[in-house]
Scaffold this motif. Sequence first.
Motif, mmCIF file in Angstrom:
data_model
loop_
_atom_site.group_PDB
_atom_site.id
_atom_site.type_symbol
_atom_site.label_atom_id
_atom_site.label_comp_id
_atom_site.label_asym_id
_atom_site.label_seq_id
_atom_site.Cartn_x
_atom_site.Cartn_y
_atom_site.Cartn_z
ATOM 1 N N TRP A 154 2.417 10.026 -4.193
ATOM 2 C CA TRP A 154 3.104 10.061 -2.918
ATOM 3 C C TRP A 154 2.148 9.802 -1.746
ATOM 4 O O TRP A 154 2.449 9.028 -0.841
ATOM 5 C CB TRP A 154 3.798 11.421 -2.758
ATOM 6 N N LEU A 155 0.969 10.446 -1.779
ATOM 7 C CA LEU A 155 0.019 10.285 -0.672
ATOM 8 C C LEU A 155 -0.489 8.847 -0.582
ATOM 9 O O LEU A 155 -0.602 8.292 0.514
ATOM 10 C CB LEU A 155 -1.160 11.247 -0.836
ATOM 11 N N VAL A 156 -0.771 8.263 -1.747
ATOM 12 C CA VAL A 156 -1.252 6.880 -1.720
ATOM 13 C C VAL A 156 -0.166 5.972 -1.127
ATOM 14 O O VAL A 156 -0.430 5.142 -0.255
ATOM 15 C CB VAL A 156 -1.651 6.427 -3.144
ATOM 16 N N ALA A 157 1.081 6.202 -1.592
ATOM 17 C CA ALA A 157 2.187 5.392 -1.069
ATOM 18 C C ALA A 157 2.332 5.589 0.433
ATOM 19 O O ALA A 157 2.497 4.628 1.199
ATOM 20 C CB ALA A 157 3.480 5.770 -1.784
ATOM 21 N N LEU A 158 2.226 6.842 0.867
ATOM 22 C CA LEU A 158 2.361 7.141 2.292
ATOM 23 C C LEU A 158 1.301 6.405 3.096
ATOM 24 O O LEU A 158 1.594 5.741 4.102
ATOM 25 C CB LEU A 158 2.169 8.639 2.523
ATOM 26 N N MET A 159 0.042 6.536 2.639
ATOM 27 C CA MET A 159 -1.062 5.967 3.409
ATOM 28 C C MET A 159 -0.928 4.451 3.517
ATOM 29 O O MET A 159 -1.061 3.876 4.590
ATOM 30 C CB MET A 159 -2.383 6.336 2.771
ATOM 31 N N ILE A 160 -0.649 3.821 2.369
ATOM 32 C CA ILE A 160 -0.599 2.356 2.383
ATOM 33 C C ILE A 160 0.617 1.847 3.149
ATOM 34 O O ILE A 160 0.506 1.064 4.079
ATOM 35 C CB ILE A 160 -0.599 1.809 0.941
ATOM 36 N N PHE A 161 1.801 2.351 2.769
ATOM 37 C CA PHE A 161 3.015 1.774 3.336
ATOM 38 C C PHE A 161 3.287 2.238 4.763
ATOM 39 O O PHE A 161 3.697 1.456 5.610
ATOM 40 C CB PHE A 161 4.216 2.064 2.436
ATOM 41 N N VAL A 162 3.061 3.527 5.023
ATOM 42 C CA VAL A 162 3.345 4.021 6.371
ATOM 43 C C VAL A 162 2.414 3.356 7.390
ATOM 44 O O VAL A 162 2.860 2.833 8.409
ATOM 45 C CB VAL A 162 3.220 5.563 6.430
ATOM 46 N N VAL A 163 1.130 3.358 7.068
ATOM 47 C CA VAL A 163 0.176 2.747 7.995
ATOM 48 C C VAL A 163 0.464 1.248 8.110
ATOM 49 O O VAL A 163 0.522 0.688 9.211
ATOM 50 C CB VAL A 163 -1.277 3.005 7.526
ATOM 51 N N GLY A 164 0.706 0.620 6.961
ATOM 52 C CA GLY A 164 0.991 -0.814 6.961
ATOM 53 C C GLY A 164 2.209 -1.160 7.786
ATOM 54 O O GLY A 164 2.163 -2.046 8.647
#
Lengths: 483, 315
Positions: B98-108
């Motif tokens: 979840w955190l990896v997805a959050l960091m990549i997609f949210v920031v992106g």
Amino acid sequence: MKMQRRLWLPVFVTALALAGCSSTKHNTTASSSTPAPAPSAAATSAAPATAPASTPAAPVSTPAAPVSSPAAPVSTASGNLTVWVDAVRLPDAKAYQAAHPNVKMNIVTFDGDGNGATSLQTKIQLWNKAGSGWPDVIFSEQVNDPVWMAQDPFNFAADMGAALGKSVTSQWPAASLAQCTVNGTLVCIQDNLAPDVLWVNQKLMTQFGYTVPKTWQDWAALGQKVATDHPGYVIGASGESYGAWQYFWANQCPLESNVSGQKVTINVTDVHCTEMASLLDPLIKNGSLPPLSVFSPDFAKKYGGTADKVLMMVGPAWYTGVFHDTLKTPAGEMTTAPALQWGTDTPVTTGQIGGGPWIISKHTSNPAAAADFVLWSTTVFNPDPTGPNARPGLPGYGALQGPWLSGLTSNKYWAADPGPAIKAAASQIWSGWDLVTYPDQPVWSNTVVTGLVAGKSLSSLMPAFGKALGQAAQAAGYTVATS
Amino acid sequence: MSDTPLTPAIAQATRKRGLRAGRPGRKRTQGNWRGLPFVLPYLPFLIVFGVLPMIYAITLAFTSTKGKFVGLSNFNKAGGDFRFGDAFAHVFVYTAVWLVALMIFVVGLALMLHSRASKATATFRFLYYMPGALAGAASVLVWLFMLDPAVSPARLLLEHVFGVHFFVEAIAPGHLPYIFAMIAFWTGAGGWIVVLYGALNNIPNELEEAARIDGAGAWTIALRLKLPMIRKWVAYMVILSFATGTQLFVEPQLVNEASLGHVPDTWSANQLAYQLAFRYARFNEAAAISVDLLVIGLIAAVLIVTRTGLFKKDD
């Protein structure tokens, strides 16, 4: 830098709070439809003495019901009464309310099913901690609930024998009373008896030219035949949470046996277990016994309703409702056959699924009304076997069985009277299966059914199942014997 | 780590803006008091539902049922439970995904939204935020339907791409951390995209213009200018998300009931604590698991705070 240090405090507090909330933040799953009630006023316990005998005769809510219960007493109950029931028992509680205007009822429904719901444990723990709030009567769909309710740390169940009187309780079969007896005290009374029988689609059997099997082996052979000749049709389901009760209880497999005090025997290597697993494996593989639940939308869509692909099914007496309401199998097709026999073994034994118990609270402040409600629910309430206000299972109370069974006989939905097989099976339930305090059905679901769905064989899953059952038993404080 | 400006033009622009950051200590204290009325309405709730339960949990974790101090005994007992390892393993896989997805997609997504400042941006912001408006339990129910091929609008995708023909196949044990991460992302990401978008808006225009003058393209601006400047917001998101991630409860609990028991009721650490407390009346061990989660959350927070300089004001 000073600023930085000072800001640590709120961050710590926030982080602490987030983590600290973990045990309190998410208690959202209890699904009582009305808030937990305040305890009944103590004064109400004296009420029966002064209350007028309001109802001249114990009334029955639906005039159509063919009831003339010999034990139906003139009710003088009054005062406050809080009852917790499942959705199926809701019409019963409402009918009691309508018939007893002097009793001020607070009816709460909850998710009492056997799939590991912990609502009751949670609530009773909280009421015990708070020292108030207990309901007066509970109906549970989980037959093992009274076992833990009668013991530490719950200590909730009152003496049902004393509440109803021996003349009433003696009307239940001995096996049913034994199931409700914990450490020598009768702590519950079964609403209905739920022996397994073989449900049969008579129309399809005739159409395919099959004869109704008498033994498990014949049934399995038919499963092989169906898979080849009529693929897509099923002879049962293997995805129920109560799958072990459906198949292994019937064949006397000791998955929860010889319970005495805190000891239990769990032996998956017993021949009664392994031979049943070997019998079922080819059927699960060929698709005639799919690892789905009859309550899943998938099953209803694929095999129920107009698809009409359930040829047979081993299931309890209350499957009347499953075919009529859940699967919506067309009228004039289903009936029952006697419980299956294992080869030539005698006597024939069968399993039981459900047969939910009524429990009265030790803490009730209105024991008279609580007992009256349980008495009415089990000995008076409408014994119609189907329909919106039905009693979905064969009544445990002997005198009500006749009207319930004749309701089945006269119901045109059934291809033939399913009553006789159900009545016969009620006395064939294997008594070697004991009830335990831990929920064993979810263990079957999450160790066996998930494996079956992934394509593994039942036989290969049995060791893991035995191990998981043992762990569940030990966690609940049992000493486990495996032979 | 420090925010080293990329070019002389940016350096100049930063210096100009940076003057405002430093203020005399006296004024800063005044500012803190002025903030008090804003936090005051929340304070009672924080104390009653956050701080007090936490103190209660810590007390329970180190005492016996009779209230006697027992050291780490409750932690050992809870840690020895046969479900403990699985529950924590599940939660860590889930949190990591979840955190990896959050960091990549949210920031992106936030960077993409910000680089295309147009009317469409507002629409997208709203769309991203929408699922977050659903309460946790409701969003789980939405996903239960989405994952059931019998009723899902994405049935073709489920059947032909993932080979899932029944709901029970969709929720096979190996899929669960990813499914829960997907649900959490779907409900939580939108809010964070909006927050990060707000953070991006705080970056002075001059900086971007200066970068452009220096010849930086959209990619360079996004990755080497904007991203370092919202680093603290990302850190803040990760801290909060880590804490809520390890406390996963609602999703597996609902799926447990909806799946007729296929998913164990002790799938996550928080569920195990719940079961220990209410099924077995082992409140002290349940509290010990809560404290385990607290410690894990704190360690993660300390690491992130020190690594990112989250509270450094003067760089």
